[in-house]
Design a protein around this motif. Structure first.
Motif, PDB file in Angstrom:
ATOM      1  N   ASN A   1       0.801  -1.226   0.000  1.00 41.13           N
ATOM      2  CA  ASN A   1       0.000   0.000   0.000  1.00 41.13           C
ATOM      3  C   ASN A   1       0.830   1.271   0.000  1.00 41.13           C
ATOM      4  O   ASN A   1       0.342   2.321  -0.429  1.00 41.13           O
ATOM      5  N   ALA A   2       2.077   1.215   0.485  1.00 40.87           N
ATOM      6  CA  ALA A   2       2.917   2.406   0.449  1.00 40.87           C
ATOM      7  C   ALA A   2       3.336   2.739  -0.969  1.00 40.87           C
ATOM      8  O   ALA A   2       3.678   3.893  -1.269  1.00 40.87           O
ATOM      9  N   ALA A   3       3.324   1.737  -1.848  1.00 36.66           N
ATOM     10  CA  ALA A   3       3.622   1.986  -3.260  1.00 36.66           C
ATOM     11  C   ALA A   3       2.386   2.494  -3.986  1.00 36.66           C
ATOM     12  O   ALA A   3       2.430   3.502  -4.693  1.00 36.66           O
ATOM     13  N   THR A   4       1.276   1.799  -3.818  1.00 39.77           N
ATOM     14  CA  THR A   4      -0.012   2.275  -4.345  1.00 39.77           C
ATOM     15  C   THR A   4      -1.122   1.527  -3.631  1.00 39.77           C
ATOM     16  O   THR A   4      -0.940   0.384  -3.197  1.00 39.77           O
ATOM     17  N   THR A   5      -2.251   2.182  -3.487  1.00 36.53           N
ATOM     18  CA  THR A   5      -3.401   1.563  -2.831  1.00 36.53           C
ATOM     19  C   THR A   5      -4.392   1.064  -3.878  1.00 36.53           C
ATOM     20  O   THR A   5      -4.409   1.531  -5.021  1.00 36.53           O
TER      21      THR A   5
ATOM     22  N   ALA B   1       1.461  -9.774  -1.447  1.00 32.25           N
ATOM     23  CA  ALA B   1       2.216  -8.802  -2.233  1.00 32.25           C
ATOM     24  C   ALA B   1       2.923  -7.820  -1.319  1.00 32.25           C
ATOM     25  O   ALA B   1       2.273  -7.082  -0.568  1.00 32.25           O
ATOM     26  N   VAL B   2       4.264  -7.836  -1.346  1.00 30.76           N
ATOM     27  CA  VAL B   2       5.061  -6.872  -0.598  1.00 30.76           C
ATOM     28  C   VAL B   2       6.055  -6.231  -1.559  1.00 30.76           C
ATOM     29  O   VAL B   2       6.284  -6.725  -2.666  1.00 30.76           O
ATOM     30  N   ARG B   3       6.658  -5.143  -1.132  1.00 32.95           N
ATOM     31  CA  ARG B   3       7.679  -4.459  -1.925  1.00 32.95           C
ATOM     32  C   ARG B   3       9.052  -4.848  -1.388  1.00 32.95           C
ATOM     33  O   ARG B   3       9.266  -4.913  -0.182  1.00 32.95           O
TER      34      ARG B   3
ATOM     35  N   PRO C   1       6.372  -4.808   3.848  1.00 41.06           N
ATOM     36  CA  PRO C   1       4.905  -4.879   3.859  1.00 41.06           C
ATOM     37  C   PRO C   1       4.352  -3.563   4.403  1.00 41.06           C
ATOM     38  O   PRO C   1       4.879  -3.000   5.363  1.00 41.06           O
ATOM     39  N   SER C   2       3.320  -3.062   3.770  1.00 47.08           N
ATOM     40  CA  SER C   2       2.686  -1.819   4.221  1.00 47.08           C
ATOM     41  C   SER C   2       1.182  -2.033   4.229  1.00 47.08           C
ATOM     42  O   SER C   2       0.622  -2.621   3.312  1.00 47.08           O
TER      43      SER C   2
END
Length: 643
Positions: free
Chosen positions: A266-270, A594-596, A617-618
């Protein structure tokens, strides 16, 4: 089913009994699965009243709807826009923002009313069949008659938690609710919350979930190679059911490698709720036009919707005026706009710019390029080993040459929440301007620009559950009007001759050409959605989820958390001993998580913490403790394989 009417005008008892038995088969195990309504039977003497109530509300599908006394002058519309408080599966009373289950969802938001000016935090009603929570959009109102509040709204009293088919005056349903309140139903566990020591969470007994039930269960925490049940401390927060909210997001129904998608990036895109998706589609189907300069109907619709979105951003940030809101492609463009206009024309050799060690590249590179070009000095606020801003060191950097302080309110790499108001106050005391990067903060906490008092603030729509390619720059109106235009072309000029050009004032002077009209409107819908849920409730729930995930993550041997500030938003950066970050990311992906992985466009802060990359993870409000459990279990499986 239909029932036969006997000679005394009452429904046939056999039909009632059949219908009642169908109902009781669906009830929890504590109830009998078959009953008799004959006069000489007494297993459930009130069941006849229950069956009669259901018959009067229609078919058995009525369990998912609420009977309403609909005014005769209101006709169901032929269309239904899920996402505007109207479920396609229930009756649509035009574009009033009302639904059958909660008809006052979205009602009362007259743009001239006090409620509209205050925002939308006061109306928390949800449609449980399709719980999208976007509120009434004035641009979708085509003169539909208003619902009669006395006849309709009185049938629902959310705060009293009536059953779906219950009316205020029905003693039978009140008695049934009292009986069910003492039973742990098969639909959900009842949990006592410590609001005042004796209150109990409300339940919707014939519905799958309660939209305001806070996910606060005890969790299975893995210790070694087995599960050990431990009690998670109760966190005082607004009731919030992320599992129900998740249903608003179509993409969260996706599977990855045959597993349900768990979106922890979510920190990359929601992800986007259906209300946002539908609102953009509605624009292209009914309003598509360029804005501001045409005399035809579609131009008026498009212009109204676009400017209404600007009004929503203004309200969301608590700006003084819509003239302080400039639509841009995102936070990155907003920062570049300030650097290329105010920075180019107001900074000169020897001036100093201060940034923090926490910054995203988007809030470093534009200032470094400007510094290199104009001979400026770029100074950096250090952080401690937990990733917290060192205010005393910041104070030492401020001096008479400081012209600008640019910093993030929330770190995208560590989740650190910075003391934004204090940083602004200290910069202004030194005579410097301030820009806040709010890309990571607006989706997690209330951002009030009048309270924070920055000169500029930027954010991106795609991190606020809105579309990509749209965001906003807030700037104080007088300051924006003093700044040179960012780009040149149509829409940003008052008058053009070959001898002289006169520019519009803000915000138009910064919106040259045809802007991203549809996605600006989509951003407005995303703000509607977030505001309807309540940013404070979102923040409280996410804080609980962050604490839950952090505690479980720290139980795993070999995990090193990167960024352990006391005040954090929903970001967890870590390394796992024995594995590369890519290996961890790939293992999580096999389980649908899904994590970055990587440096997250924040290399300086990761290097400060002694690493080049992390797994990140966000979290967001549609994530659940079950999602966290899947994530944690996968990491434990990796440890078992390696050791």
């Amino acid at each position: 089913m239909s029932t036969n009417i006997n000679n005394n005008g009452l429904p046939n008892i056999d039909d009632l009994q059949l219908l009642a038995n169908e109902l009781f088969k669906a009830l929890p195990n504590e109830f009998p699965k078959e009953i008799s309504l004959s006069p000489d039977k007494s297993e459930h003497p009130r069941a006849a009243k229950l069956a009669e109530t259901i018959l009067h509300t229609g078919s058995s599908d009525s369990l998912n709807q609420v009977p309403l006394a609909v005014p005769s002058n209101v006709q169901p519309a032929q269309h239904s826009f899920s996402g505007f408080g109207v479920s396609p599966s229930v009756i649509d009373y035009g574009n009033t923002g009302a639904s059958v289950l909660y008809p006052n969802a979205g009602a009362g938001f007259d743009p001239q009313s006090e409620n509209y000016s205050k925002g939308i935090h006061d109306n928390q009603n949800l449609n449980l069949n399709n719980p999208q929570t976007g509120f009434y959009d004035i641009n979708l109102n085509n003169g539909t008659p208003q619902l009669n509040e006395e006849s309709i709204f009185s049938s629902i009293a959310l705060n009293n938690q009536y059953l779906p088919f219950q009316t205020e005056s029905s003693s039978f349903e009140i008695e049934l609710q009292t009986a069910l309140a003492s039973v742990d139903t098969q639909f959900r566990k009842r949990v006592d919350f410590p609001f005042n020591g004796n209150e109990t969470a409300a339940a919707y007994y014939f519905l799958e979930q309660n939209p305001f039930a806070f996910d606060r269960r005890s969790s299975n925490i893995i210790v070694g190679n087995s599960f050990d049940t431990k009690e998670i401390p109760l966190f005082k927060a607004t009731h919030f059911d992320a599992a129900l909210v998740k249903k608003d997001f179509p993409i969260l129904n996706e599977t990855v490698n045959g597993k349900p998608l768990v979106w922890f990036d979510n920190a990359a895109t929601t992800q986007k709720p259906k209300s946002v998706i539908d609102r953009i589609a509605y624009f292209y189907e009914h309003e598509n036009s360029n804005i501001h300069r045409a005399a035809h109907e579609l131009a008026a619709r498009a212009s109204d919707a676009y400017e209404a979105a600007r009004e929503k951003v203004k309200t969301f940030l608590n700006a003084n005026s819509v003239n302080e809101i400039v639509f841009v492609r995102g936070a990155t463009e907003g920062i570049n706009l300030v650097a290329s206009t105010w920075g180019e024309h107001n900074l000169s050799s020897g001036d100093e710019i201060i940034v923090s060690n926490l910054e995203h590249h988007a809030n470093i590179v534009p200032w470094k390029r400007l510094a290199d070009k104009k001979g400026l000095k770029l100074r950096v606020i250090p952080v401690d080993d937990d990733g917290q801003i060192l205010l005393d060191e910041y104070a030492k950097l401020l001096n008479s040459k400081t012209r600008l302080v640019a910093f993030t309110q929330v770190s995208n790499a560590l989740g650190t929440v910075t003391p934004a108001k204090k940083i602004v106050e200290m910069a202004h005391a030194a005579g410097a301007k301030v820009l806040i990067d709010g890309a990571q903060s607006v989706s997690h906490m209330k951002v009030d620009v009048q309270h924070l008092n920055p000169d500029w603030l930027v954010f991106s729509g795609h991190k606020l559950f809105g579309p990509t390619g749209i965001g906003a720059l807030y700037g104080k109106e007088n300051l924006l009007n003093e700044m040179e235009p960012y780009q040149s072309g149509g829409n940003m000029i008052q008058d053009v001759t070959f001898e002289e050009i006169k520019y519009h004032k803000a915000p138009n002077r910064f919106e040259a050409g045809t802007g991203n009209i549809a996605d600006a409107i989509g951003l407005g819908a995303a703000i509607d959605y977030v505001s309807k849920l309540g940013i404070e409730a979102i923040g409280q729930y996410e804080h609980f989820l962050l604490e839950y995930a952090t505690r479980l993550l720290k139980e795993i041997p070999g995990v090193r958390l990167i960024g352990t500030a006391k005040d954090k938003a929903s970001v967890l950066s870590f390394n796992l001993q024995g594995y590369s970050n890519d290996q961890v990311g790939q293992a999580l992906n096999r389980e649908g998580v899904a994590v970055r992985t990587g440096h997250h466009c924040a290399q300086p802060i990761l290097r400060r913490m002694g690493v080049e990359t992390t797994v990140r993870p966000s979290l967001a409000f549609y994530n659940t403790t079950e999602d966290v459990d899947t994530f944690i279990k996968t990491l434990w499986e990796l440890k078992k394989v390696k050791f």
